[in-house]
Design a protein around this motif. Structure first.
Motif, PDB file in Angstrom:
ATOM      1  N   LEU A   6       0.833  -1.204   0.000  1.00 16.51           N
ATOM      2  CA  LEU A   6       0.000   0.000   0.000  1.00 16.51           C
ATOM      3  C   LEU A   6       0.868   1.254   0.000  1.00 16.51           C
ATOM      4  O   LEU A   6       0.546   2.238  -0.679  1.00 16.51           O
ATOM      5  CB  LEU A   6      -0.917  -0.008   1.229  1.00 16.51           C
ATOM      6  N   TYR A  10       0.751   4.213  -2.729  1.00 10.21           N
ATOM      7  CA  TYR A  10       0.545   5.580  -2.261  1.00 10.21           C
ATOM      8  C   TYR A  10       1.618   6.505  -2.829  1.00 10.21           C
ATOM      9  O   TYR A  10       1.317   7.629  -3.276  1.00 10.21           O
ATOM     10  CB  TYR A  10       0.586   5.604  -0.732  1.00 10.21           C
ATOM     11  N   GLU A  58      -8.339   0.288 -15.374  1.00 11.84           N
ATOM     12  CA  GLU A  58      -7.600  -0.675 -14.553  1.00 11.84           C
ATOM     13  C   GLU A  58      -6.463   0.014 -13.797  1.00 11.84           C
ATOM     14  O   GLU A  58      -6.246  -0.247 -12.602  1.00 11.84           O
ATOM     15  CB  GLU A  58      -7.045  -1.808 -15.430  1.00 11.84           C
ATOM     16  N   TYR A  60      -6.266   3.184 -13.088  1.00 14.36           N
ATOM     17  CA  TYR A  60      -6.861   4.122 -12.128  1.00 14.36           C
ATOM     18  C   TYR A  60      -7.282   3.383 -10.857  1.00 14.36           C
ATOM     19  O   TYR A  60      -6.996   3.828  -9.744  1.00 14.36           O
ATOM     20  CB  TYR A  60      -8.061   4.821 -12.761  1.00 14.36           C
ATOM     21  N   SER A  61      -7.966   2.263 -11.022  1.00 12.48           N
ATOM     22  CA  SER A  61      -8.437   1.517  -9.851  1.00 12.48           C
ATOM     23  C   SER A  61      -7.273   0.912  -9.073  1.00 12.48           C
ATOM     24  O   SER A  61      -7.379   0.685  -7.870  1.00 12.48           O
ATOM     25  CB  SER A  61      -9.416   0.420 -10.283  1.00 12.48           C
ATOM     26  N   PHE A  62      -6.147   0.640  -9.763  1.00 19.78           N
ATOM     27  CA  PHE A  62      -4.970   0.103  -9.080  1.00 19.78           C
ATOM     28  C   PHE A  62      -4.298   1.174  -8.214  1.00 19.78           C
ATOM     29  O   PHE A  62      -3.964   0.931  -7.053  1.00 19.78           O
ATOM     30  CB  PHE A  62      -3.961  -0.432 -10.108  1.00 19.78           C
ATOM     31  N   ARG A  65      -6.939   3.318  -5.285  1.00 23.20           N
ATOM     32  CA  ARG A  65      -7.807   2.399  -4.554  1.00 23.20           C
ATOM     33  C   ARG A  65      -8.312   3.101  -3.286  1.00 23.20           C
ATOM     34  O   ARG A  65      -7.739   4.117  -2.856  1.00 23.20           O
ATOM     35  CB  ARG A  65      -7.042   1.122  -4.199  1.00 23.20           C
ATOM     36  N   PRO A  66      -9.372   2.613  -2.675  1.00 21.64           N
ATOM     37  CA  PRO A  66      -9.972   3.299  -1.509  1.00 21.64           C
ATOM     38  C   PRO A  66      -8.987   3.619  -0.395  1.00 21.64           C
ATOM     39  O   PRO A  66      -9.064   4.695   0.215  1.00 21.64           O
ATOM     40  CB  PRO A  66     -11.042   2.310  -1.046  1.00 21.64           C
ATOM     41  N   GLU A  67      -8.048   2.698  -0.106  1.00 22.50           N
ATOM     42  CA  GLU A  67      -7.090   2.946   0.980  1.00 22.50           C
ATOM     43  C   GLU A  67      -6.180   4.122   0.657  1.00 22.50           C
ATOM     44  O   GLU A  67      -5.854   4.934   1.530  1.00 22.50           O
ATOM     45  CB  GLU A  67      -6.240   1.696   1.248  1.00 22.50           C
TER      46      GLU A  67
END
Length: 403
Positions: A6, A10, A58, A60-62, A65-67
């Motif tokens: 993560l 980030y 794909e 973008y979602s990678f 992500r919400p976290e």
């Protein structure tokens, strides 16, 4: 394939946030019509779900992500709270009071005329029935909220632009600061009215009473401690006010502004404050711009959103210029003076974006309305330098003229 942590994802997001706007700004040499702060706002929109999310879903979602979005939002909240706190501290109404007639007439017309034109634009949008009002927004809240967004002057960005134009410390620059400062107070007052929650009216009343007492005590404390300690105490005060305002049902940004507005700028070294503001803009405000871009939405269609943005931009600019021209006639300004001042005061950017974020947070407007307002803010700010620069060349006598 090795899975990224993560933290690594980030940091990829942070690289995009800082690298993309800087490269566009430098390689395309946009400084004349789009300062770095404007490019950062535009890149926030480009990196959002409506554009990058649609083209590269794909990826973008990678990355987002919400976290990661949660972590970015935490940085963005604190960044914008500090920025508004500084804006509150730098708000000096003493000069406005000394020249209250001229300032009151100009600031009043500069606020209410675009508020009315923006409100009319809001009514037109609402008549289309395409979902511009948020789930918790009463009709009057949406109309006044959009109207006020059209009336806002972005005081911190106005300061940066006037520094670039080399008129900030000139008599003209100081006059414009007086007008913008008075409107800044009115804007936050109207926001508090819009956010008034009758179910929490007791909390809000308690907040105002406790805040008044606490502000007096904090001001006395600030006078007794050294400047280095004032910065630290000020940030604690900022966090407390943000929490209390949010608890009362207003918004943490209202608390952030109030926490700065009750402190005197003379408590802090001016150069240090300028450097601090610059550092905030450089180091953490880009995260807020990206976070803002992630909230954009084009579900009603790109053409419709751009059409709404164009309508709001027209209402904003025309209303601001009309208000200033009326003030110029009343106060008997020189020819061209009202136009010059009007184009500077129509600058939107940061404060309007913060204002729109609050309306979105409270469910008063939708993501589509927010996107249109964001595009309007970008267009408004990009118009400023190209239109003001030639006017300054022809009106040099006005710049240094004292009232």
């Amino acid at each position: 394939m090795v899975q990224m942590t993560l933290t690594e994802v980030y940091l990829i997001a942070m690289i995009l946030i800082f690298a993309v706007p800087f490269l566009i700004w430098r390689l395309c040499r946009t400084e004349y019509y789009a300062p770095l702060v404007v490019v950062q706002i535009i890149c926030g929109i480009l990196l959002g779900p409506g554009i990058m999310g649609a083209i590269f879903p794909e990826y973008y979602s990678f990355v987002f992500r919400p976290e990661v979005i949660g972590a970015l939002n935490g940085v963005a909240w604190w960044a914008v709270m500090i920025f508004v706190w500084v804006a509150g501290i730098e708000l000096d109404l003493s000069e406005a009071w000394k020249k209250r007639k001229e300032t009151g007439v100009t600031a009043g017309l500069a606020l209410f005329v675009p508020l009315i034109s923006g409100g009319i634009a809001a009514i037109i949008l609402l008549q289309t029935g395409q979902g511009w009002a948020g789930p918790k927004g009463e009709y009057w809240q949406v109309v006044i909220g959009i109207g006020m967004a059209c009336a806002v002057t972005a005081l911190p960005i106005l300061i940066l632009l006037m520094e670039k134009l080399e008129i900030l410390r000139e008599p003209l620059g100081q006059r414009i600061l007086r007008y913008a400062s008075l409107d800044d107070v009115a804007i936050w007052g109207v926001l508090a009215l819009i956010l008034l929650d009758w179910e929490r009216i007791g909390r809000q009343g308690a907040f105002l009473v406790i805040f008044a007492v606490a502000a007096y005590l904090v001001r006395q404390l600030m006078l007794k401690i050294r400047e280095n300690d004032r910065w630290y105490v000020g940030l604690i005060w900022l966090a407390l006010c943000g929490f209390a305002a949010d608890w009362a049902g207003l918004h943490y940004m209202v608390g952030a502004f109030l926490s700065g507005a009750v402190l005197d700028a003379k408590l802090f070294d001016q150069k240090r404050m300028d450097d601090f503001r610059g550092t905030i803009l450089l180091a953490i405000m880009p995260v807020f711009f990206l976070s803002t871009g992630l909230r954009t939405n084009w579900d009603v269609g790109g053409t419709v959103v751009f059409g709404a943005a164009a309508l709001l931009l027209f209402a904003s600019v025309a209303g601001k210029l009309a208000g200033i021209h009326i003030a110029g006639r009343i106060l008997k300004w020189e020819k061209g003076e009202a136009s010059l001042i009007g184009w500077l005061l129509q600058t939107k950017a940061l404060i309007m974006i913060i204002f729109a974020n609050i309306l979105l947070d409270k469910g008063i407007i939708t993501n589509e309305t927010f996107t249109a307002l964001l595009l309007m803010a970008v267009g408004s700010t990009m118009l400023t330098i190209p239109l003001v620069t030639p006017k300054l060349r022809h009106l040099k006598s006005i710049v240094s003229r004292t009232d």
